[in-house]
Design a protein around this motif. Structure first.
Motif, PDB file in Angstrom:
ATOM      1  N   VAL A  83     -36.378  84.128 -10.825  1.00 39.55           N
ATOM      2  CA  VAL A  83     -36.410  83.672  -9.436  1.00 39.55           C
ATOM      3  C   VAL A  83     -35.033  83.932  -8.839  1.00 39.55           C
ATOM      4  O   VAL A  83     -34.015  83.564  -9.425  1.00 39.55           O
ATOM      5  CB  VAL A  83     -36.712  82.160  -9.335  1.00 39.55           C
ATOM      6  N   GLN A  84     -35.022  84.598  -7.697  1.00 31.16           N
ATOM      7  CA  GLN A  84     -33.753  84.855  -7.002  1.00 31.16           C
ATOM      8  C   GLN A  84     -33.520  83.779  -5.951  1.00 31.16           C
ATOM      9  O   GLN A  84     -34.398  83.488  -5.152  1.00 31.16           O
ATOM     10  CB  GLN A  84     -33.811  86.221  -6.314  1.00 31.16           C
ATOM     11  N   ILE A  85     -32.343  83.180  -5.975  1.00 25.80           N
ATOM     12  CA  ILE A  85     -31.945  82.279  -4.899  1.00 25.80           C
ATOM     13  C   ILE A  85     -30.834  82.964  -4.119  1.00 25.80           C
ATOM     14  O   ILE A  85     -29.803  83.326  -4.699  1.00 25.80           O
ATOM     15  CB  ILE A  85     -31.408  80.935  -5.443  1.00 25.80           C
ATOM     16  N   ASN A  86     -31.031  83.178  -2.834  1.00 24.67           N
ATOM     17  CA  ASN A  86     -29.953  83.690  -1.969  1.00 24.67           C
ATOM     18  C   ASN A  86     -29.399  82.520  -1.176  1.00 24.67           C
ATOM     19  O   ASN A  86     -30.110  81.880  -0.416  1.00 24.67           O
ATOM     20  CB  ASN A  86     -30.469  84.784  -1.021  1.00 24.67           C
ATOM     21  N   THR A  87     -28.127  82.246  -1.362  1.00 23.93           N
ATOM     22  CA  THR A  87     -27.529  81.077  -0.714  1.00 23.93           C
ATOM     23  C   THR A  87     -27.063  81.380   0.712  1.00 23.93           C
ATOM     24  O   THR A  87     -26.625  80.493   1.424  1.00 23.93           O
ATOM     25  CB  THR A  87     -26.321  80.560  -1.524  1.00 23.93           C
ATOM     26  N   GLU A  88     -27.153  82.643   1.096  1.00 26.74           N
ATOM     27  CA  GLU A  88     -26.775  83.070   2.449  1.00 26.74           C
ATOM     28  C   GLU A  88     -25.418  82.518   2.883  1.00 26.74           C
ATOM     29  O   GLU A  88     -25.294  81.863   3.910  1.00 26.74           O
ATOM     30  CB  GLU A  88     -27.883  82.709   3.439  1.00 26.74           C
ATOM     31  N   GLY A  89     -24.433  82.740   2.066  1.00 27.49           N
ATOM     32  CA  GLY A  89     -23.075  82.320   2.404  1.00 27.49           C
ATOM     33  C   GLY A  89     -22.602  81.169   1.525  1.00 27.49           C
ATOM     34  O   GLY A  89     -21.412  81.001   1.330  1.00 27.49           O
ATOM     35  N   GLY A  90     -23.523  80.377   1.002  1.00 24.86           N
ATOM     36  CA  GLY A  90     -23.157  79.249   0.138  1.00 24.86           C
ATOM     37  C   GLY A  90     -22.488  79.747  -1.124  1.00 24.86           C
ATOM     38  O   GLY A  90     -22.927  80.732  -1.715  1.00 24.86           O
ATOM     39  N   CYS A  91     -21.412  79.057  -1.549  1.00 26.90           N
ATOM     40  CA  CYS A  91     -20.607  79.570  -2.661  1.00 26.90           C
ATOM     41  C   CYS A  91     -21.021  79.007  -4.021  1.00 26.90           C
ATOM     42  O   CYS A  91     -20.341  79.235  -5.009  1.00 26.90           O
ATOM     43  CB  CYS A  91     -19.136  79.261  -2.384  1.00 26.90           C
ATOM     44  N   HIS A  92     -22.126  78.248  -4.074  1.00 30.70           N
ATOM     45  CA  HIS A  92     -22.568  77.659  -5.342  1.00 30.70           C
ATOM     46  C   HIS A  92     -24.054  77.320  -5.255  1.00 30.70           C
ATOM     47  O   HIS A  92     -24.594  77.221  -4.157  1.00 30.70           O
ATOM     48  CB  HIS A  92     -21.780  76.375  -5.622  1.00 30.70           C
ATOM     49  N   LEU A  93     -24.677  77.115  -6.404  1.00 29.99           N
ATOM     50  CA  LEU A  93     -26.055  76.628  -6.421  1.00 29.99           C
ATOM     51  C   LEU A  93     -26.045  75.110  -6.344  1.00 29.99           C
ATOM     52  O   LEU A  93     -25.099  74.465  -6.783  1.00 29.99           O
ATOM     53  CB  LEU A  93     -26.756  77.076  -7.706  1.00 29.99           C
ATOM     54  N   GLU A  94     -27.114  74.543  -5.785  1.00 32.43           N
ATOM     55  CA  GLU A  94     -27.267  73.085  -5.736  1.00 32.43           C
ATOM     56  C   GLU A  94     -28.599  72.705  -6.371  1.00 32.43           C
ATOM     57  O   GLU A  94     -29.499  73.539  -6.501  1.00 32.43           O
ATOM     58  CB  GLU A  94     -27.212  72.607  -4.277  1.00 32.43           C
ATOM     59  N   ALA A  95     -28.706  71.431  -6.736  1.00 28.68           N
ATOM     60  CA  ALA A  95     -29.875  70.961  -7.477  1.00 28.68           C
ATOM     61  C   ALA A  95     -31.188  71.176  -6.714  1.00 28.68           C
ATOM     62  O   ALA A  95     -32.214  71.485  -7.313  1.00 28.68           O
ATOM     63  CB  ALA A  95     -29.700  69.488  -7.829  1.00 28.68           C
TER      64      ALA A  95
END
Ligand code: MG
Length: 222
Positions: A83-95
């Motif tokens: 699964v790809q998560i694109n944060t669109e600028g966010g610098c980290h993953l979140e829960a």
């Protein structure tokens, strides 16, 4: 006021991370959060791990990136659910992102979940995802002073992986000083020296992963 907002965000994230952890535990899944700066070799480590453990463990991957599906495409090519998560600028993953990603994976068919965090040496340290273990990856060209400059990432790591060890004769990196710097902020972290390119040192990493998988399987009696 700003501090209050940050605390609210962090405690909401903690609660979601605990939910993720419950879901992972209920399904007997070992989740590893892999963190590093961009280019240290997170995707390479994931691909090497898939290559060595395919058929022995049911692996799934969550790819975190600011943009693109470049890394997810590589994982998919290796025949692994991703699964790809694109944060669109966010610098980290979140829960909350992991929670959404988990809902699109077949959890009963998974026993090892590798999560590639967004390449960054600061922000990922502050956000729990529900993972069982945090892996901090550093590559030789980045320099041996990073545990001093970015201590939070190293303080929280269960495992520190030193990648691109095959470049030891080409770059000024004091391996002994690095070990000392890691131990200075985190006495418990295991340190593995590897090269995803040459394959050197990968056995130690895989053996640690297999031990952790065995523990989770025993707990879940899978
Ligand atoms: Mg990557």
């Amino acid at each position: 006021m700003e501090i209050k907002v940050l605390q609210d965000i962090l405690s909401a994230n903690e609660a979601l991370a605990r939910n993720n952890r419950k879901l992972l535990d209920a399904n007997g899944i070992l989740a590893i959060n892999i963190m590093s700066s961009p280019g240290a070799g997170k995707t390479s480590l994931i691909l090497k791990t898939i290559n060595k453990l395919k058929g022995k463990a049911q692996i799934a991957v969550i790819e975190g990136d600011v943009a693109s599906t470049i890394d997810a495409d590589k994982v998919q090519k290796a025949g692994i659910p991703v699964v790809q998560i694109n944060t669109e600028g966010g610098c980290h993953l979140e829960a909350n992102m992991i929670s959404k990603a988990l809902s699109s994976l077949s959890l009963k068919d998974t026993d090892l979940l590798l999560i590639e965090n967004v390449g960054n040496l600061i922000c990922p340290a502050g956000f729990a995802l529900g993972e069982h273990k945090k892996v901090m990856l550093l590559s030789l060209p980045e320099g041996d002073d990073k545990p001093h400059k970015y201590p939070a990432m190293f303080t929280q790591a269960d495992v520190v992986v030193l990648n691109k060890i095959d470049l030891r004769s080409l770059v000024d990196f004091d391996v002994a000083a690095f070990h000392q710097a890691v131990t200075g902020v985190n006495i418990k972290a295991k340190i593995f020296e590897i090269s995803c390119k040459s394959g050197e040192g990968l056995e130690e990493w895989l053996s640690w992963l297999n031990d952790e998988l065995a523990l989770i399987r025993a707990k879940a009696r899978k």
